[in-house]
Structures are given as structure tokens and as C-alpha cells.
Write a protein that holds these residues in place. Structure first.
Motif, PDB file in Angstrom:
ATOM      1  N   GLY A   1       0.794  -1.221   0.000  1.00 42.66           N
ATOM      2  CA  GLY A   1       0.000   0.000   0.000  1.00 42.66           C
ATOM      3  C   GLY A   1       0.824   1.267   0.000  1.00 42.66           C
ATOM      4  O   GLY A   1       0.313   2.338  -0.322  1.00 42.66           O
ATOM      5  N   PHE A   2       2.115   1.177   0.337  1.00 41.12           N
ATOM      6  CA  PHE A   2       3.012   2.331   0.299  1.00 41.12           C
ATOM      7  C   PHE A   2       3.730   2.357  -1.046  1.00 41.12           C
ATOM      8  O   PHE A   2       4.291   1.349  -1.468  1.00 41.12           O
ATOM      9  CB  PHE A   2       4.078   2.246   1.392  1.00 41.12           C
ATOM     10  CG  PHE A   2       3.626   2.628   2.775  1.00 41.12           C
ATOM     11  CD1 PHE A   2       2.399   2.208   3.277  1.00 41.12           C
ATOM     12  CD2 PHE A   2       4.444   3.378   3.600  1.00 41.12           C
ATOM     13  CE1 PHE A   2       1.999   2.533   4.560  1.00 41.12           C
ATOM     14  CE2 PHE A   2       4.054   3.716   4.880  1.00 41.12           C
ATOM     15  CZ  PHE A   2       2.833   3.301   5.367  1.00 41.12           C
ATOM     16  N   ASP A   3       3.736   3.491  -1.706  1.00 38.95           N
ATOM     17  CA  ASP A   3       4.514   3.629  -2.933  1.00 38.95           C
ATOM     18  C   ASP A   3       5.963   4.017  -2.647  1.00 38.95           C
ATOM     19  O   ASP A   3       6.830   3.841  -3.492  1.00 38.95           O
ATOM     20  CB  ASP A   3       3.888   4.677  -3.853  1.00 38.95           C
ATOM     21  CG  ASP A   3       2.582   4.194  -4.465  1.00 38.95           C
ATOM     22  OD1 ASP A   3       2.385   2.969  -4.541  1.00 38.95           O
ATOM     23  OD2 ASP A   3       1.770   5.037  -4.864  1.00 38.95           O
TER      24      ASP A   3
ATOM     25  N   ASN B   1      -2.256  -1.444  -7.173  1.00 34.68           N
ATOM     26  CA  ASN B   1      -3.563  -1.150  -7.736  1.00 34.68           C
ATOM     27  C   ASN B   1      -4.247  -2.453  -8.165  1.00 34.68           C
ATOM     28  O   ASN B   1      -3.772  -3.128  -9.083  1.00 34.68           O
ATOM     29  CB  ASN B   1      -3.416  -0.211  -8.936  1.00 34.68           C
ATOM     30  CG  ASN B   1      -4.749   0.231  -9.500  1.00 34.68           C
ATOM     31  OD1 ASN B   1      -5.792  -0.318  -9.178  1.00 34.68           O
ATOM     32  ND2 ASN B   1      -4.714   1.238 -10.363  1.00 34.68           N
ATOM     33  N   PRO B   2      -5.368  -2.842  -7.525  1.00 38.49           N
ATOM     34  CA  PRO B   2      -6.023  -4.098  -7.896  1.00 38.49           C
ATOM     35  C   PRO B   2      -6.392  -4.172  -9.378  1.00 38.49           C
ATOM     36  O   PRO B   2      -6.459  -5.266  -9.948  1.00 38.49           O
ATOM     37  CB  PRO B   2      -7.272  -4.112  -7.002  1.00 38.49           C
ATOM     38  CG  PRO B   2      -6.920  -3.243  -5.841  1.00 38.49           C
ATOM     39  CD  PRO B   2      -6.036  -2.173  -6.398  1.00 38.49           C
ATOM     40  N   ALA B   3      -6.619  -3.029  -9.999  1.00 37.65           N
ATOM     41  CA  ALA B   3      -6.965  -3.031 -11.421  1.00 37.65           C
ATOM     42  C   ALA B   3      -5.818  -3.523 -12.291  1.00 37.65           C
ATOM     43  O   ALA B   3      -6.032  -3.925 -13.435  1.00 37.65           O
ATOM     44  CB  ALA B   3      -7.389  -1.625 -11.861  1.00 37.65           C
TER      45      ALA B   3
END
Length: 216
Positions: A113-115, A169-171
Motif C-alpha cells: 500500500g506504500f509507494d 492497484n487491484p486493477a
């Protein structure tokens, strides 16, 4: 596939030629590199369940190995020292043997979740200190050794690579079923003859059982 050959007229061989291609780095990118862990770096490591370790052998051949465990598995022993448990793997021992030949290492810590990421460079030593290993036991299984990192450089890395990749990103997630199982890919790559679908399922199940039995 035709083998690629570098056009030597366009190869970059010197740092001066390399830096001529880019604008000078900004001051903050230089000053952010620190010799010890600050409070934010400590918290990042506490939250991280995953780190990649870059090593080289005595001949300069490079390797990168992933290490994962519950968040905070890498212990902060002091502002200049980390300890990483060595969990059961495939017993190739690439990382560990490389450390004995060349102790220079690079670490890249990630948090889902961290970029942003945290980079640490330093020198590694292997230890069997029972007092330390006792603190690293999971399900009453103590690692055989730990990797001690003597920190030389610490700095946070910007989010550009992760945002370009859309890693969290789940996409952007791809179905694992789009490619063969790990066992089949390895057998194909080493030239083993194809097996019947039922036999392949057995081999895949054996790998999953090995994961279950030897994770710690």
C-alpha cells in the motif's frame, strides 16, 4: 529469438558521459542519505513484511533475494544495526554464500500500500548467536542463522517506480492462472518432457505441501 548485440557507438562507458545525459540532482536527494536510522526509518522497518537483499559474489556476479515474514520481522538492534532471520528456502544459499565472499549488501524495504520504499546499504555478517535466534522463532522453529547488517547509508526512495507500475492497484493485478504453475515452468525450462495433467496436479500439490511443512 535473435540474440541482441549492443551497438558500441551508443554504449556508455564513463560516469562523465552518463551524468551529461541528466540534470544535476537536487540538494534534498543528496542530503537525505544518512549514516544511521532515524525515527521514520525505524517505523518503516517495523511496518515492513518484505525486503529484497542485493549481494555480489567474489567475482562481482550480482543476485537479489526476497525475504518476507510478518511485519517487523527485521529487527532494529540499534541505530546502525539490523538483524534479518534466515528462513528455510531452497538451500541454494546464494545470498549467504555471497555475503561470505563479499559483505557489501543493499536492502529495499516495502510496505503493502506504500509507494515509497526505504533503501539501506551496508555490510553483512552471518551469526548463530542463540540469544538472538531465540527472539526470531516462529511456531517454535528457530532460524539456523541471522544476517546482521552494519548500516552505512539509509534513505527513503520516491514513489515514481511504484506509481508507474501501479503495483498495489487491484486493477493492475493479473490472474495467476494466465501462466503455468511454478513447477511446470521450471520443468519446461530445464527440458523435462511434459507430463499428464493429473501428474502435473500431483507435482503442484507436492510443492504446496512443501510450503506448508517447511515455511518456518
Amino acid at each position: 529469438m535473435t540474440a541482441y548485440e549492443i551497438n558500441q557507438a551508443h554504449a556508455i562507458r564513463e560516469e562523465e558521459a552518463l551524468r551529461a545525459l541528466f540534470e544535476p540532482t537536487h540538494d534534498l536527494a543528496v542530503r537525505k542519505c544518512l549514516p544511521a536510522l532515524g525515527p521514520h526509518a525505524r517505523e518503516f522497518i517495523r511496518r515492513s513484511p518484505f525486503v529484497c537483499i542485493g549481494t555480489q559474489d567474489g567475482k562481482g556476479r550480482a543476485d537479489v533475494s526476497p525475504r518476507g515474514d510478518p511485519a517487523g520481522f527485521v529487527q532494529v538492534l540499534d541505530a546502525r544495526t539490523l538483524a534479518i532471520p534466515d528462513r528455510p528456502g531452497n538451500n541454494r544459499l546464494d545470498t549467504l554464500a555471497n555475503i561470505l565472499a563479499n559483505p557489501s549488501v543493499g536492502l529495499l524495504f516495502m510496505i503493502p500500500g506504500f509507494d515509497d520504499t526505504l533503501r539501506i546499504n551496508g555490510r553483512a555478517t552471518l551469526t548463530r548467536d542463540p540469544a538472538l535466534l531465540d527472539t526470531m522463532a516462529v511456531d517454535n522453529r528457530r532460524p539456523k542463522l541471522a544476517i546482521i547488517i552494519d548500516i552505512a547509508e539509509v534513505f527513503f526512495h520516491c514513489a515514481k517506480a511504484f506509481r508507474r507500475a501501479g503495483l498495489w492497484n487491484p486493477a493492475h493485478h493479473q490472474p495467476r492462472s494466465d501462466m503455468p504453475s511454478l513447477v511446470k515452468m521450471i520443468l519446461d525450462d530445464i527440458g523435462e518432457p511434459p507430463v499428464a495433467e493429473g501428474e502435473q496436479r500431483v507435482k503442484d500439490a507436492e510443492l504446496e505441501e512443501d510450503y506448508r511443512r517447511t515455511m518456518y
